[in-house]
Scaffold this motif. Structure first.
Motif, PDB file in Angstrom:
ATOM      1  N   GLU A   4       6.395 -28.494  32.763  1.00  0.00           N
ATOM      2  CA  GLU A   4       7.607 -28.647  31.984  1.00  0.00           C
ATOM      3  C   GLU A   4       7.293 -29.365  30.683  1.00  0.00           C
ATOM      4  OE1 GLU A   4      11.180 -31.479  32.877  1.00  0.00           O
ATOM      5  OE2 GLU A   4      11.376 -29.691  34.137  1.00  0.00           O
ATOM      6  N   ARG A   5       7.876 -28.871  29.597  1.00  0.00           N
ATOM      7  CA  ARG A   5       7.732 -29.546  28.304  1.00  0.00           C
ATOM      8  C   ARG A   5       8.671 -30.757  28.287  1.00  0.00           C
ATOM      9  NH1 ARG A   5       8.222 -23.931  26.817  1.00  0.00           N
ATOM     10  NH2 ARG A   5       6.249 -23.144  26.045  1.00  0.00           N
ATOM     11  N   ASP A  12      11.041 -31.337  26.445  1.00  0.00           N
ATOM     12  CA  ASP A  12      12.421 -30.931  26.191  1.00  0.00           C
ATOM     13  C   ASP A  12      13.088 -30.306  27.417  1.00  0.00           C
ATOM     14  OD1 ASP A  12      11.335 -28.375  26.404  1.00  0.00           O
ATOM     15  OD2 ASP A  12      11.808 -27.777  24.351  1.00  0.00           O
ATOM     16  N   GLY A  13      12.355 -30.192  28.536  1.00  0.00           N
ATOM     17  CA  GLY A  13      12.925 -29.657  29.766  1.00  0.00           C
ATOM     18  C   GLY A  13      12.641 -28.185  30.002  1.00  0.00           C
ATOM     19  N   SER A  14      12.100 -27.481  29.015  1.00  0.00           N
ATOM     20  CA  SER A  14      11.793 -26.068  29.206  1.00  0.00           C
ATOM     21  C   SER A  14      10.517 -25.919  30.037  1.00  0.00           C
ATOM     22  CB  SER A  14      11.650 -25.355  27.860  1.00  0.00           C
ATOM     23  OG  SER A  14      10.602 -25.924  27.111  1.00  0.00           O
ATOM     24  N   VAL A  15      10.455 -24.840  30.803  1.00  0.00           N
ATOM     25  CA  VAL A  15       9.324 -24.601  31.693  1.00  0.00           C
ATOM     26  C   VAL A  15       8.348 -23.659  31.017  1.00  0.00           C
ATOM     27  CG1 VAL A  15       8.646 -23.627  33.926  1.00  0.00           C
ATOM     28  CG2 VAL A  15      10.740 -24.973  33.738  1.00  0.00           C
ATOM     29  N   ILE A  16       7.074 -23.952  31.185  1.00  0.00           N
ATOM     30  CA  ILE A  16       6.023 -23.117  30.610  1.00  0.00           C
ATOM     31  C   ILE A  16       5.322 -22.396  31.758  1.00  0.00           C
ATOM     32  CG2 ILE A  16       4.347 -25.011  30.615  1.00  0.00           C
ATOM     33  CD1 ILE A  16       3.210 -23.856  28.023  1.00  0.00           C
ATOM     34  N   GLU A  17       5.005 -21.119  31.550  1.00  0.00           N
ATOM     35  CA  GLU A  17       4.323 -20.335  32.578  1.00  0.00           C
ATOM     36  C   GLU A  17       2.875 -20.794  32.715  1.00  0.00           C
ATOM     37  OE1 GLU A  17       5.555 -18.015  34.682  1.00  0.00           O
ATOM     38  OE2 GLU A  17       7.514 -18.494  33.844  1.00  0.00           O
ATOM     39  N   GLU A  60       0.406 -19.457  30.246  1.00  0.00           N
ATOM     40  CA  GLU A  60       0.468 -20.094  28.932  1.00  0.00           C
ATOM     41  C   GLU A  60      -0.283 -21.410  28.930  1.00  0.00           C
ATOM     42  OE1 GLU A  60       4.394 -20.066  26.881  1.00  0.00           O
ATOM     43  OE2 GLU A  60       5.053 -19.068  28.723  1.00  0.00           O
TER      44      GLU A  60
END
Length: 126
Positions: free
Chosen positions: A79-80, A82-87, A90
């Motif tokens: 998770e970044r 900012d709360g977004s999830v990265i695969e 990636e």
């Protein structure tokens, strides 16, 4: 949870919370958390927000993933801040200096996915 540096990925693993609502059925709620304290905070928030009774059955840590029916849950996510999830693909593709590189998840040989018939568990608190 420890404060993370700007731009650093946060590794979270899968936790499964089993509960009942005062009936005979068992329910399963998934959480991704940094550690046990983090998941317990998330469960407390889940219980507080629920518009139905929640009775704790058990909590299971399944960092190898979980498969039930025709569906699978990843054992680890990144998770970044900012709360977004990265695969995961990636994460592996990102060139990063050693001090900011995310540690790769364990190889499949190191952990096996939990299945619906698995028995690793923690009983309800106190």
């Amino acid at each position: 949870m420890m404060e993370e540096e700007e731009g650093k990925l946060i590794k979270k693993s899968l936790w499964l919370f089993e509960y009942n609502r005062g009936d005979t059925a068992l329910y399963l709620q998934q959480f991704y958390a940094v550690d046990e304290n983090d998941v317990r905070r998330q469960i407390e928030e889940f219980i507080r927000r629920a518009d139905f009774p929640v009775y704790w059955e058990r909590l299971r840590h399944v960092p190898g993933g979980f498969t039930i029916g025709y569906s699978s849950l990843k054992g680890t996510i990144y998770e970044r801040p900012d709360g977004s999830v990265i695969e995961e693909a990636e994460v592996k593709a990102q060139p990063a200096p050693p001090e900011t590189a995310a540690k790769a998840p364990p190889t499949p040989e190191a952990s096996t996915p939990e299945t619906a018939s698995g028995s690793a568990s923690e009983t309800a608190p106190g």
